[in-house]
Design an enzyme around this catalytic site. Structure first.
Site, mmCIF file in Angstrom:
data_model
loop_
_atom_site.group_PDB
_atom_site.id
_atom_site.type_symbol
_atom_site.label_atom_id
_atom_site.label_comp_id
_atom_site.label_asym_id
_atom_site.label_seq_id
_atom_site.Cartn_x
_atom_site.Cartn_y
_atom_site.Cartn_z
ATOM 1 N N GLY A 1 0.816 -1.203 0.000
ATOM 2 C CA GLY A 1 0.000 0.000 0.000
ATOM 3 C C GLY A 1 0.847 1.249 0.000
ATOM 4 O O GLY A 1 1.279 1.687 -1.037
ATOM 5 N N SER B 1 5.336 -5.452 -2.673
ATOM 6 C CA SER B 1 5.044 -4.047 -2.878
ATOM 7 C C SER B 1 5.527 -3.193 -1.694
ATOM 8 O O SER B 1 6.696 -3.279 -1.335
ATOM 9 C CB SER B 1 3.544 -3.869 -3.139
ATOM 10 O OG SER B 1 3.283 -2.576 -3.606
ATOM 11 N N TYR B 2 4.652 -2.432 -1.073
ATOM 12 C CA TYR B 2 5.106 -1.588 0.033
ATOM 13 C C TYR B 2 5.540 -2.434 1.238
ATOM 14 O O TYR B 2 6.219 -1.933 2.138
ATOM 15 C CB TYR B 2 4.037 -0.565 0.437
ATOM 16 C CG TYR B 2 4.642 0.527 1.307
ATOM 17 C CD1 TYR B 2 5.371 1.570 0.733
ATOM 18 C CD2 TYR B 2 4.559 0.471 2.692
ATOM 19 C CE1 TYR B 2 5.978 2.535 1.523
ATOM 20 C CE2 TYR B 2 5.162 1.434 3.491
ATOM 21 C CZ TYR B 2 5.869 2.464 2.893
ATOM 22 O OH TYR B 2 6.484 3.417 3.665
ATOM 23 N N ASP C 1 5.811 -5.626 -14.384
ATOM 24 C CA ASP C 1 5.158 -4.685 -13.464
ATOM 25 C C ASP C 1 5.712 -3.282 -13.707
ATOM 26 O O ASP C 1 6.930 -3.098 -13.667
ATOM 27 C CB ASP C 1 5.470 -5.120 -12.025
ATOM 28 C CG ASP C 1 4.987 -4.114 -10.987
ATOM 29 O OD1 ASP C 1 4.013 -3.381 -11.265
ATOM 30 O OD2 ASP C 1 5.581 -4.068 -9.897
ATOM 31 N N HIS D 1 2.921 -7.101 -10.838
ATOM 32 C CA HIS D 1 3.128 -6.725 -9.443
ATOM 33 C C HIS D 1 2.663 -7.832 -8.492
ATOM 34 O O HIS D 1 3.323 -8.113 -7.497
ATOM 35 C CB HIS D 1 2.336 -5.445 -9.185
ATOM 36 C CG HIS D 1 2.741 -4.694 -7.964
ATOM 37 N ND1 HIS D 1 4.001 -4.168 -7.803
ATOM 38 C CD2 HIS D 1 2.052 -4.357 -6.843
ATOM 39 C CE1 HIS D 1 4.055 -3.545 -6.634
ATOM 40 N NE2 HIS D 1 2.904 -3.649 -6.043
#
Lengths: 439, 439
Positions: free
Chosen positions: A72, A166-167, A359, A412
């Protein structure tokens, strides 16, 4: 300031039996256990993390415990549990739930945290908790994990790993560092962490965003020379102030490929809104740019079903579940790269970075760049790795414990879109084995 | 030396009725006509080109005539006819023949030449004809085309276009230039050429191979920094002598992705040989490097079926059909780029270059580079184009008549692998219309 909290962990007041999920709607019968419940954060103005724990289909007593975190910042790890590597996942295209043949709980006890507090069905508590940051998240995750061990002390001897995408490329090195620091101070109650597995991770903003993102767009034919060359020549930045002439170039970049699935440029875009409303946002938190090409309607509907909420023991006072929370999240602009030297030098600490190479959000090129910048010795040179006679991606190893692999033609959410490759990578990671370089 | 031949075209001795294909095995009933026969090249020591002509499903009397040429050099246009844009095509995966809903003969009269002489079922004649080159091929193609018009004079008023892919990026501008030259000299018997449509074309070796190929490999994660940066820094060349240190780097590049489908790096490799024997060849004709990931077994079996040979009126003295002939082909290392300024300046002459953007053989980047080097004025800026609510690729137009578009996520054989996008592009090309920039 932070550390005293670590010592105030409460003994669990309720046995995990009350967290056992006994009647989850829509799922086929299964022979493992699913738990769902809350992990309170003491002295936090009411923060509690919601967790889901799914025991292994193999040997739960000795298989590792693997925590999975989505990114996120502010997106729920229920995505991981119900769309990516859980035993029952939703199809993006027809919204049905199916049994996932590549569920990671085939070989591991899988733990999912909705983190930070306020995300998904986790409890934010006081509104002041809406404002949070990387260190707060790491601290909360550690405290929640310690609390979880009080609920499930029988797993204290199993190897523990942290995985995510991701985050979570920020969350994970932070949490791992906090755990290692805690372990060094408290050897008798050490958490048996063995390594981390992180996909398309946010790590070093200066290479993930600046340089990698425009280069990715250019070399994948999404922007043309008239944008890219001025951008490079003016030394433009997405993150920091730069030449005023950069701004229209940046706008053009964002505007240009509104219809492309930002998370996998060769994948169909399945818009949640009509394509005409479908625009990426131009914003400072640029890697959060949301292309709504990846539907999660079925998951959202499912998790908001009162019977599902009830089965998962969700706090009845909470509102609706949504994929990502609108937290006021303060990102440390150092990313997590500054934590790596210490992680790398930790004896026997396994690090596996992976990257779906189509991605555009956190492009492989940036990941390669920060790994190269770490200056490690290459011990397995860049080479193909195989699954089912096909090239699954490229693989390289630095020293003994730092692995990097791509997943070819994946975006991703690698694990969601290339589940077989993802599972194989996971399996080899847990075995600390090199991926196979021949068919 | 060449041109006198152009005036010696013979009047066809046989009516096209004898070329009509009446009993092609395995195909469903159809309402158009298929012709197959030979186009002799006078004073050529026996060269004859085999052609297939498939009339339009729409309005054959007024629809354009479109010649399709495959590349190689030395590969047969029967690939185009039976694998790519013909009415009945073979599946790569299960070898069955199926009706192609995106056949180009839905809107055009499609003509296929097996060219040069010696390719497929074309007749080489004397063994001295085995040695050939770009100008000879262009001359033969023009003479064959003129002969074809004597067989089918009723198409002399229809618009004529040339299309094709790969090494046809050389064949096509040559043939178009020869036709335009002939037309200027012979206005009364001019061939009604209106334009060319060329995909993943060999055009300018210095940018198609040197620069674009290594850059493509690097930016698509097939080679790593340890190969790419020295290659760039040493200013290495695939084509011309360069620093001796380049050779091992080049070898590494070729060796590295033996299992990847060279013609579409994200596409499955369906090897014709066991994967263990599957190696690309390191050779001077580097863009011919054959990755045997794209099977044509079904087509080869079909065209060698005696009933099919008989139906297609194939010369009974010829041996077996194979996909590509081992001609001693002399490539003009200028490619075809030197022909473009004249083509571009021809009034109303339509040029559409297209490029499947996941092809490593003739990478889009090289095509973009030679187009940019032409220094044309951009009139439609780089933008998405759409089919069925999805981004089909990017599109740009220079001046009025020069179009360039990518086909997103498609490889070298775009038309075979993205038939709907290919057909739409073909349709818009014939209408001289811009591709749609909105869903």
């Amino acid at each position: 300031m932070l550390w005293p909290l670590l010592l105030t962990v409460q003994v669990a007041l309720s046995a995990p039996a009350t967290h056992l999920v006994t009647n989850l709607p829509g799922v086929p019968s299964y022979s493992f256990q699913i738990y769902s419940g809350y992990l309170p954060i003491p002295n936090s103005n009411g923060r509690e993390l919601h967790y889901v724990f799914i025991t292994s289909q193999n040997k739960p007593a000795s298989d590792p415990v693997v925590l999975w975190l989505n990114g996120g910042p502010g997106c729920s790890s229920m995505e991981g549990a119900f769309m990516e590597n859980g035993p029952f996942v939703f199809s993006e295209t027809n919204n049905t739930m199916f049994t996932n043949p590549y569920s990671w709980n085939r070989i591991a006890n899988m733990l999912y945290f909705e983190s930070p507090a306020g995300v998904g069905y986790s409890v934010m508590g006081s509104i002041i908790n809406n404002s949070t940051n990387d260190t707060q998240t790491a601290s909360d995750n550690l405290i929640a994990l310690q609390y979880w061990y009080t609920l499930f002390p029988e797993y204290k001897q199993n190897s523990f790993y942290i995985s995510g995408e991701s985050y979570a490329g920020v969350y994970i090195p932070y949490l791992a560092s906090y755990i290692l620091y805690y372990n060094a101070k408290n050897p008798t109650t050490a958490i048996p962490i063995k390594g981390i597995l992180v996909g398309n991770p946010v790590t070093d903003w200066t290479v993930d965003a600046d340089s990698a993102w425009p280069a990715f767009l250019y070399w994948h034919q999404l922007i043309d020379d008239s944008i890219y060359f001025p951008w490079v020549n003016l030394n433009c930045s997405l993150l920091w102030p730069s030449d005023p002439a950069c701004e229209p170039l940046g706008d053009s970049m964002y505007d240009l490929f509104t219809g492309v699935n930002y998370y996998d440029i060769y994948r169909e875009c399945i818009p949640e809104q009509p394509m005409s409303n479908h625009k990426r946002r131009w914003m400072t938190e640029n890697l959060q740019g949301i292309s709504n090409c990846v539907p999660n309607n079925a998951l959202t509907l499912y998790l908001n079903n009162p019977k599902v909420r009830n089965a998962l023991h969700i706090n009845t006072t909470l509102g609706a579940w949504s994929e990502c929370a609108d937290l006021d999240y303060y990102t440390d602009m150092r990313g997590s790269i500054f934590l790596y030297p210490s992680l790398i030098s930790t004896p026997n600490f396994l690090i596996n970075i992976y990257s779906g190479d189509t991605d555009s959000c956190v492009a492989t090129e940036g990941t390669r760049t920060w790994i190269n910048n770490l200056g490690m010795t290459t011990n397995v040179t860049w080479s193909e790795w195989y699954l089912d006679q096909q090239v699954a991606g490229m693989y390289t190893r630095y020293g003994t414990n730092f692995r990097f692999n791509t997943i070819r033609g994946a975006g991703h959410m690698c694990i969601q879109w290339m589940p077989a490759q993802g599972f194989m990578m996971f399996q080899y990671f847990l075995q600390a084995a090199d991926l196979p370089s021949t068919p």
